[in-house]
Structure formats: structure tokens, C-alpha cells
Design a protein around this motif. Sequence first.
Motif, PDB file in Angstrom:
ATOM      1  N   ASP A   5       0.770  -1.117  -0.090  1.00 60.02           N
ATOM      2  CA  ASP A   5      -0.079   0.009   0.022  1.00 60.02           C
ATOM      3  C   ASP A   5       0.791   1.225  -0.056  1.00 60.02           C
ATOM      4  O   ASP A   5       0.301   2.295  -0.328  1.00 60.02           O
ATOM      5  CB  ASP A   5      -0.865  -0.090   1.189  1.00 60.02           C
ATOM      6  CG  ASP A   5      -1.942  -0.972   1.106  1.00 60.02           C
ATOM      7  OD1 ASP A   5      -2.378  -1.524  -0.019  1.00 60.02           O
ATOM      8  OD2 ASP A   5      -2.351  -1.701   2.175  1.00 60.02           O
ATOM      9  N   ASN A   6       2.188   1.161   0.368  1.00 59.81           N
ATOM     10  CA  ASN A   6       3.180   2.199   0.413  1.00 59.81           C
ATOM     11  C   ASN A   6       3.734   2.556  -1.131  1.00 59.81           C
ATOM     12  O   ASN A   6       3.790   1.653  -1.715  1.00 59.81           O
ATOM     13  CB  ASN A   6       4.066   2.030   1.586  1.00 59.81           C
ATOM     14  CG  ASN A   6       3.557   1.667   2.906  1.00 59.81           C
ATOM     15  OD1 ASN A   6       2.773   2.426   3.122  1.00 59.81           O
ATOM     16  ND2 ASN A   6       4.025   0.901   3.578  1.00 59.81           N
ATOM     17  N   GLN A   7       3.797   3.910  -1.451  1.00 58.49           N
ATOM     18  CA  GLN A   7       4.350   4.238  -2.560  1.00 58.49           C
ATOM     19  C   GLN A   7       5.752   4.860  -2.553  1.00 58.49           C
ATOM     20  O   GLN A   7       5.953   5.236  -1.483  1.00 58.49           O
ATOM     21  CB  GLN A   7       3.510   5.440  -3.036  1.00 58.49           C
ATOM     22  CG  GLN A   7       2.196   5.246  -3.735  1.00 58.49           C
ATOM     23  CD  GLN A   7       1.522   6.209  -4.151  1.00 58.49           C
ATOM     24  OE1 GLN A   7       2.060   7.467  -4.197  1.00 58.49           O
ATOM     25  NE2 GLN A   7       0.327   5.929  -4.973  1.00 58.49           N
ATOM     26  N   SER A   8       6.274   4.754  -3.541  1.00 58.96           N
ATOM     27  CA  SER A   8       7.561   5.293  -3.619  1.00 58.96           C
ATOM     28  C   SER A   8       7.467   6.532  -4.462  1.00 58.96           C
ATOM     29  O   SER A   8       6.800   6.636  -5.154  1.00 58.96           O
ATOM     30  CB  SER A   8       8.639   4.323  -4.261  1.00 58.96           C
ATOM     31  OG  SER A   8       8.986   3.317  -3.081  1.00 58.96           O
ATOM     32  N   PRO A   9       8.423   7.676  -4.548  1.00 58.86           N
ATOM     33  CA  PRO A   9       9.538   7.505  -3.746  1.00 58.86           C
ATOM     34  C   PRO A   9       9.232   7.980  -2.189  1.00 58.86           C
ATOM     35  O   PRO A   9       8.068   8.433  -2.151  1.00 58.86           O
ATOM     36  CB  PRO A   9      10.594   8.455  -4.298  1.00 58.86           C
ATOM     37  CG  PRO A   9       9.509   9.617  -5.111  1.00 58.86           C
ATOM     38  CD  PRO A   9       8.409   8.531  -5.435  1.00 58.86           C
ATOM     39  N   LYS A  10      10.287   7.944  -1.267  1.00 58.56           N
ATOM     40  CA  LYS A  10       9.860   8.134   0.197  1.00 58.56           C
ATOM     41  C   LYS A  10      10.681   9.142   0.158  1.00 58.56           C
ATOM     42  O   LYS A  10      11.985   9.612  -0.210  1.00 58.56           O
ATOM     43  CB  LYS A  10      10.106   6.985   1.069  1.00 58.56           C
ATOM     44  CG  LYS A  10       9.285   5.827   0.891  1.00 58.56           C
ATOM     45  CD  LYS A  10       9.679   4.516   1.565  1.00 58.56           C
ATOM     46  CE  LYS A  10       9.122   3.446   1.156  1.00 58.56           C
ATOM     47  NZ  LYS A  10       9.656   2.247   1.818  1.00 58.56           N
ATOM     48  N   ASN A  11      10.460  10.183   1.130  1.00 62.90           N
ATOM     49  CA  ASN A  11      11.121  11.302   1.467  1.00 62.90           C
ATOM     50  C   ASN A  11      11.624  11.179   2.999  1.00 62.90           C
ATOM     51  O   ASN A  11      10.768  11.126   3.906  1.00 62.90           O
ATOM     52  CB  ASN A  11      10.383  12.650   1.376  1.00 62.90           C
ATOM     53  CG  ASN A  11       9.773  12.900  -0.144  1.00 62.90           C
ATOM     54  OD1 ASN A  11      10.665  12.730  -0.898  1.00 62.90           O
ATOM     55  ND2 ASN A  11       8.569  13.181  -0.182  1.00 62.90           N
ATOM     56  N   LEU A  12      13.238  11.223   3.197  1.00 61.47           N
ATOM     57  CA  LEU A  12      13.576  10.952   4.486  1.00 61.47           C
ATOM     58  C   LEU A  12      13.205  12.392   5.270  1.00 61.47           C
ATOM     59  O   LEU A  12      13.452  13.496   4.813  1.00 61.47           O
ATOM     60  CB  LEU A  12      15.104  11.029   4.582  1.00 61.47           C
ATOM     61  CG  LEU A  12      15.695  10.783   5.801  1.00 61.47           C
ATOM     62  CD1 LEU A  12      15.199   9.612   6.598  1.00 61.47           C
ATOM     63  CD2 LEU A  12      17.198  10.649   5.486  1.00 61.47           C
ATOM     64  N   ILE A  13      12.434  12.195   6.185  1.00 54.42           N
ATOM     65  CA  ILE A  13      12.192  13.536   7.143  1.00 54.42           C
ATOM     66  C   ILE A  13      12.776  13.696   8.386  1.00 54.42           C
ATOM     67  O   ILE A  13      12.738  14.881   9.062  1.00 54.42           O
ATOM     68  CB  ILE A  13      10.453  13.580   7.199  1.00 54.42           C
ATOM     69  CG1 ILE A  13       9.876  12.391   7.910  1.00 54.42           C
ATOM     70  CG2 ILE A  13       9.672  13.769   5.899  1.00 54.42           C
ATOM     71  CD1 ILE A  13       8.501  12.485   8.419  1.00 54.42           C
ATOM     72  N   ASN A  14      13.274  12.563   8.799  1.00 54.06           N
ATOM     73  CA  ASN A  14      14.051  12.678  10.192  1.00 54.06           C
ATOM     74  C   ASN A  14      14.849  11.323  10.522  1.00 54.06           C
ATOM     75  O   ASN A  14      14.534  10.346   9.919  1.00 54.06           O
ATOM     76  CB  ASN A  14      12.989  12.649  11.398  1.00 54.06           C
ATOM     77  CG  ASN A  14      13.584  13.170  12.694  1.00 54.06           C
ATOM     78  OD1 ASN A  14      14.483  13.349  12.710  1.00 54.06           O
ATOM     79  ND2 ASN A  14      12.655  13.171  13.736  1.00 54.06           N
ATOM     80  N   ILE A  15      15.657  11.567  11.281  1.00 55.04           N
ATOM     81  CA  ILE A  15      16.741  10.278  11.589  1.00 55.04           C
ATOM     82  C   ILE A  15      16.731  10.352  13.365  1.00 55.04           C
ATOM     83  O   ILE A  15      17.072  11.368  13.465  1.00 55.04           O
ATOM     84  CB  ILE A  15      17.868  10.471  11.302  1.00 55.04           C
ATOM     85  CG1 ILE A  15      17.847  10.302   9.793  1.00 55.04           C
ATOM     86  CG2 ILE A  15      18.691   9.329  11.858  1.00 55.04           C
ATOM     87  CD1 ILE A  15      19.219  10.410   9.107  1.00 55.04           C
ATOM     88  N   ILE A  16      16.054   9.512  13.813  1.00 48.83           N
ATOM     89  CA  ILE A  16      15.853   9.413  15.402  1.00 48.83           C
ATOM     90  C   ILE A  16      17.137   8.544  15.771  1.00 48.83           C
ATOM     91  O   ILE A  16      17.211   7.466  15.406  1.00 48.83           O
ATOM     92  CB  ILE A  16      14.494   8.646  15.872  1.00 48.83           C
ATOM     93  CG1 ILE A  16      13.279   9.430  15.386  1.00 48.83           C
ATOM     94  CG2 ILE A  16      14.506   8.456  17.263  1.00 48.83           C
ATOM     95  CD1 ILE A  16      12.040   8.997  15.359  1.00 48.83           C
ATOM     96  N   THR A  17      17.592   9.062  16.772  1.00 54.42           N
ATOM     97  CA  THR A  17      19.024   8.504  17.096  1.00 54.42           C
ATOM     98  C   THR A  17      18.621   7.951  18.928  1.00 54.42           C
ATOM     99  O   THR A  17      17.559   8.554  19.457  1.00 54.42           O
ATOM    100  CB  THR A  17      20.207   9.328  17.209  1.00 54.42           C
ATOM    101  OG1 THR A  17      19.901  10.448  18.039  1.00 54.42           O
ATOM    102  CG2 THR A  17      20.836   9.655  15.770  1.00 54.42           C
ATOM    103  N   PHE A  18      19.390   7.076  19.077  1.00 55.88           N
ATOM    104  CA  PHE A  18      19.360   6.582  20.594  1.00 55.88           C
ATOM    105  C   PHE A  18      20.723   6.794  21.314  1.00 55.88           C
ATOM    106  O   PHE A  18      21.580   5.967  21.005  1.00 55.88           O
ATOM    107  CB  PHE A  18      18.720   5.135  20.649  1.00 55.88           C
ATOM    108  CG  PHE A  18      17.230   5.004  19.829  1.00 55.88           C
ATOM    109  CD1 PHE A  18      16.299   5.236  20.709  1.00 55.88           C
ATOM    110  CD2 PHE A  18      17.449   4.565  18.627  1.00 55.88           C
ATOM    111  CE1 PHE A  18      14.980   5.082  20.097  1.00 55.88           C
ATOM    112  CE2 PHE A  18      15.918   4.451  18.008  1.00 55.88           C
ATOM    113  CZ  PHE A  18      14.927   4.678  18.735  1.00 55.88           C
ATOM    114  N   ASN A  19      20.604   7.370  22.361  1.00 60.24           N
ATOM    115  CA  ASN A  19      22.082   7.625  23.098  1.00 60.24           C
ATOM    116  C   ASN A  19      21.487   7.006  24.523  1.00 60.24           C
ATOM    117  O   ASN A  19      20.658   7.780  25.136  1.00 60.24           O
ATOM    118  CB  ASN A  19      22.532   9.194  23.064  1.00 60.24           C
ATOM    119  CG  ASN A  19      22.964   9.438  21.756  1.00 60.24           C
ATOM    120  OD1 ASN A  19      23.776   8.746  21.245  1.00 60.24           O
ATOM    121  ND2 ASN A  19      22.481  10.662  21.424  1.00 60.24           N
TER     122      ASN A  19
END
Length: 132
Positions: A5-19
Amino acid sequence: MSAEDNQSPKNLINIITFNVRATRTVGDDGIIPWINIARANEEILNLIDADEIVIDEELVILIVDYPFAEPQSFSITSNSGFTRAQLLIEIRAIFLELSKKQSIEIDALDLVALDVYKTDLGMIEIILDIDL
């Protein structure tokens, strides 16, 4: 909802990091830039910014590609968006279930980051950045 159901292209909107604050000294600053999926319940106690809402949406699709030949999709929901801690709890639960069904060894899997994408349909997809 499935991955189809998901379409491409996808736009990267965030990178969540874990510290995570190290309980034992690791390097000069005592910060570990990943969280072990199997030990997430313990490590979440030392997670920096655990309660910060990092995704405002109520529905997201988690895409788990490692260690599978074909990526698997999981829908997760929250009434008020997702914090780092909530995402970790959901991811750990998914991997615990997968480890029972498919003999996946999760002890060696470290979650480094989450790549957050928005599809053309407006759906939020999260791809896990896992390190061995």
C-alpha cells in the motif's frame, strides 16, 4: 495496511537516534550511541530524551528488513505521537515475537537509529538501522 500500500519515492524527514548513558565508563563522555534490542527494557532507564515525542503521527509503519530476505511491515499506533521510549518498547515487542516464530537471535542486535520517511500517500514509515 501492507507494504504494497505504500508508494515510492519516500522522502526522508527525520533520523531518530538513541543515546544511552553508560552504567560503566565507555569513552570520555559515557554515552553509547545505540541500544540493544534484547536489553531495551533495562537500557531504556538510561536512555537520553526517552520521553521526547519524536513522531507526532498516531499511526506509523515499521519496516523490518534485517534479518529477513523480504522486508516485513508492522503498523503501530499511539494516541499522542511516539516518544523514543514508546518506539523502543514497540520494536522490542516485535522482535521478541519474531524471535519466537523464526528463531531470530536478538541478543546481538543493536538499534542505532530510525530513518523516518513520508510516502507519497502521506504515510510515515520507519526503517530500522540495526547494527550487529
